[in-house]
Design an enzyme around this catalytic site. Structure first.
Site, PDB file in Angstrom:
ATOM      1  N   GLY A 102       0.804  -1.212   0.000  1.00 52.86           N
ATOM      2  CA  GLY A 102       0.000   0.000   0.000  1.00 52.86           C
ATOM      3  C   GLY A 102       0.839   1.265   0.000  1.00 52.86           C
ATOM      4  O   GLY A 102       2.056   1.241  -0.193  1.00 52.86           O
ATOM      5  N   THR A 132      11.783  31.917   7.818  1.00 43.74           N
ATOM      6  CA  THR A 132      12.251  31.790   6.433  1.00 43.74           C
ATOM      7  C   THR A 132      11.107  31.697   5.442  1.00 43.74           C
ATOM      8  O   THR A 132      11.199  32.217   4.324  1.00 43.74           O
ATOM      9  CB  THR A 132      13.158  30.553   6.296  1.00 43.74           C
ATOM     10  OG1 THR A 132      14.250  30.675   7.213  1.00 43.74           O
ATOM     11  CG2 THR A 132      13.705  30.417   4.887  1.00 43.74           C
ATOM     12  N   GLU A 171       5.570  35.500  10.409  1.00 44.19           N
ATOM     13  CA  GLU A 171       6.500  36.493  10.967  1.00 44.19           C
ATOM     14  C   GLU A 171       6.805  37.577   9.927  1.00 44.19           C
ATOM     15  O   GLU A 171       7.702  37.403   9.127  1.00 44.19           O
ATOM     16  CB  GLU A 171       7.777  35.791  11.435  1.00 44.19           C
ATOM     17  CG  GLU A 171       7.513  34.733  12.504  1.00 44.19           C
ATOM     18  CD  GLU A 171       8.788  34.085  13.032  1.00 44.19           C
ATOM     19  OE1 GLU A 171       9.866  34.710  12.946  1.00 44.19           O
ATOM     20  OE2 GLU A 171       8.709  32.959  13.527  1.00 44.19           O
ATOM     21  N   MET A 237       6.547  34.259  21.490  1.00 44.24           N
ATOM     22  CA  MET A 237       7.980  34.067  21.263  1.00 44.24           C
ATOM     23  C   MET A 237       8.774  35.085  22.089  1.00 44.24           C
ATOM     24  O   MET A 237       9.293  36.078  21.581  1.00 44.24           O
ATOM     25  CB  MET A 237       8.296  34.189  19.773  1.00 44.24           C
ATOM     26  CG  MET A 237       7.671  33.084  18.941  1.00 44.24           C
ATOM     27  SD  MET A 237       8.090  33.162  17.177  1.00 44.24           S
ATOM     28  CE  MET A 237       7.064  34.543  16.664  1.00 44.24           C
ATOM     29  N   ALA A 238       8.867  34.808  23.378  1.00 49.04           N
ATOM     30  CA  ALA A 238       9.469  35.748  24.329  1.00 49.04           C
ATOM     31  C   ALA A 238      10.973  35.538  24.428  1.00 49.04           C
ATOM     32  O   ALA A 238      11.515  35.213  25.491  1.00 49.04           O
ATOM     33  CB  ALA A 238       8.795  35.605  25.688  1.00 49.04           C
ATOM     34  N   TYR A 239      11.640  35.713  23.299  1.00 50.83           N
ATOM     35  CA  TYR A 239      13.089  35.527  23.207  1.00 50.83           C
ATOM     36  C   TYR A 239      13.604  36.262  21.983  1.00 50.83           C
ATOM     37  O   TYR A 239      12.829  36.910  21.274  1.00 50.83           O
ATOM     38  CB  TYR A 239      13.454  34.039  23.153  1.00 50.83           C
ATOM     39  CG  TYR A 239      12.530  33.168  22.338  1.00 50.83           C
ATOM     40  CD1 TYR A 239      12.528  33.209  20.945  1.00 50.83           C
ATOM     41  CD2 TYR A 239      11.650  32.280  22.956  1.00 50.83           C
ATOM     42  CE1 TYR A 239      11.684  32.405  20.193  1.00 50.83           C
ATOM     43  CE2 TYR A 239      10.797  31.472  22.217  1.00 50.83           C
ATOM     44  CZ  TYR A 239      10.820  31.533  20.838  1.00 50.83           C
ATOM     45  OH  TYR A 239       9.977  30.737  20.093  1.00 50.83           O
ATOM     46  N   ASP A 240      14.901  36.174  21.756  1.00 54.03           N
ATOM     47  CA  ASP A 240      15.566  36.938  20.689  1.00 54.03           C
ATOM     48  C   ASP A 240      15.449  38.439  20.926  1.00 54.03           C
ATOM     49  O   ASP A 240      15.301  39.221  19.990  1.00 54.03           O
ATOM     50  CB  ASP A 240      15.013  36.572  19.299  1.00 54.03           C
ATOM     51  CG  ASP A 240      15.383  35.173  18.878  1.00 54.03           C
ATOM     52  OD1 ASP A 240      16.350  34.621  19.435  1.00 54.03           O
ATOM     53  OD2 ASP A 240      14.693  34.604  18.005  1.00 54.03           O
TER      54      ASP A 240
END
Length: 423
Positions: A102, A132, A171, A237-240
């Site tokens: 299958g 990206t 984003e 997104m609590a970073y960068d």
């Protein structure tokens, strides 16, 4: 490895005293809450199976409520496509046969379904976009036809692969028109998702989530109250907050501003969380994102100072997997005002900002105090094992995790093995 001091009662008390309350009306927003505990979610990247050698079976499933599988790509007309067919459903693992009858899914799709079968409280979501592959979102969301196509193709992957929901990582919407189209896109996905569930999985609730920005320039453009109504979770997104793009060294994911060293805290999590809540997002739909990596700076005298270069990294310049930290010769330091850790090597003058297990405990205490929905981590392959795991630390600090069951019945999957539940 340096051992980190446990969080003291005094630290917790100081944290609680620092918190300011959001508007009561928004804290008590009238929404349907399906989860029966906290989320402890983690992004799993399909490229992680290569050089990083992190496979679905390596997930510590007992610590996780949601695995967010990333990323799917999308075309300008809204068509969602696999970004890596080999990783997604072609790769044969050691226990996969080459003689199956299958049409069958292999790769991460089959491996994640196996994880689901063995851990019925773990849900898997399909994440679309990412940094990206967000280029085509404005076009994909711009017309009714494109939005319908996006929803149809996304849900087709969800049911073919045996997943439990969809995560959209756009984003970022750049203006009011794109923000409005984002809501229309999410509503279309929700509508088609619910129609699919009614026909093929009566009574089951497929999840719809997004990854959302913590920078005010980005989230101020969003229709926050509408997002709060249409979504199950908003993964913040609590970073960068600082990195190679910054003029000075800074904290990567600090909770608060530090008035005595503002250069170190150009952003802070508390402001974003309060703005989302005051903007109309129910607190229990906000999941606090935390990094499983550190941001490095070279030739610097300290936090909030000038630097020259970011150096190498685990996989890309200036970014180190948490499991590689702290580096030999570095001393871990704590900013008790901003609530952020970093390591510093006075000999090499390298500074790396990252979250320690103690920082995770502090953040979980913070999110619990505000009634947030749980923790989210980027990304799975970078964690340490055992007691030093930040995902595991979050689980222990959260306590009661969401145990709502995943779905194993996909009667119209195009893959025979998924349709048959790997039986």
């Amino acid at each position: 490895m340096l051992s980190f001091l446990g969080k003291s009662v005094a630290l917790l008390a100081a944290l609680q005293a620092t918190l300011s309350s959001p508007k009561p009306g928004h804290r008590r927003a009238s929404v349907e809450k399906r989860a029966n505990g906290y989320a402890n979610s983690v992004y799993f990247t399909n490229w992680g199976i290569y050089d990083r050698n992190f496979q679905p079976a390596d997930l510590v499933a007992s610590d996780v409520t949601h695995v967010i599988y990333s990323f799917m790509n999308l075309q300008a007309d809204g068509t969602v496509i696999s970004g890596d067919t080999y990783a997604d459903y072609e790769k044969h693992y050691a226990d996969d046969s080459w003689n199956d009858v299958g049409t069958n899914a292999y790769g991460c799709v089959k491996q994640l379904f196996k994880v689901k079968k063995a851990n019925r409280g773990l849900k898997v979501l399909l994440s679309i976009g990412g940094w990206t592959w967000s280029t085509n979102f404005p076009s994909a969301a711009s017309t009714d036809a494109n939005r319908k196509n996006f929803a149809k193709t996304a849900i087709t992957f969800m049911k073919d692969w045996g997943f439990d929901g969809i995560d959209i990582d756009w984003e970022y919407p750049a203006d009011a028109t794109q923000a409005s189209n984002m809501i229309l896109l999410l509503k279309e996905v929700r509508s088609q998702r619910d129609a699919y569930a009614a026909q093929y999985a009566p009574g089951y609730h497929f999840l719809l989530t997004i990854a959302a920005p913590a920078g005010k320039d980005n989230y101020s453009k969003l229709r926050l109250a509408d997002l709060g109504q249409v979504l199950d979770y908003i993964n913040l997104m609590a970073y960068d907050y600082a990195g190679s793009f910054s003029p000075l060294t800074g904290h990567d994911a600090n909770l608060f501003n530090n008035p005595s060293n503002p250069n170190a805290t150009p952003f802070n999590t508390d402001s974003a969380v309060k703005d989302y809540i005051n903007g109309g997002v129910p607190a229990n739909k906000i999941v606090l994102g935390m990094p499983i990596y550190g941001r490095s700076f070279q030739n610097t005298a300290g936090i909030g100072q000038t630097y020259n270069g970011v150096g190498s990294g685990s996989w890309e310049a200036g970014i180190w997997d948490y499991k590689a930290l702290p580096k030999a010769g570095a001393t871990v330091q704590y900013d008790s005002v901003a609530k952020g850790y970093y390591s510093y090597n006075s000999a090499t003058k390298e500074l790396i900002s990252f979250d320690t297990p103690d920082m995770i405990n502090t953040k979980v205490a913070y999110l619990k105090s505000l009634g947030l929905g749980g923790s989210m981590f980027w990304e799975a392959s970078a964690d340490k094992k055992g007691a030093d795991s930040v995902i595991g630390t979050s689980h222990r600090a959260l306590g009661g995790l969401d145990t709502t069951q995943n779905l194993l019945s996909y009667p119209n999957s195009k893959y025979d093995n998924i349709k048959n539940g790997l039986n």
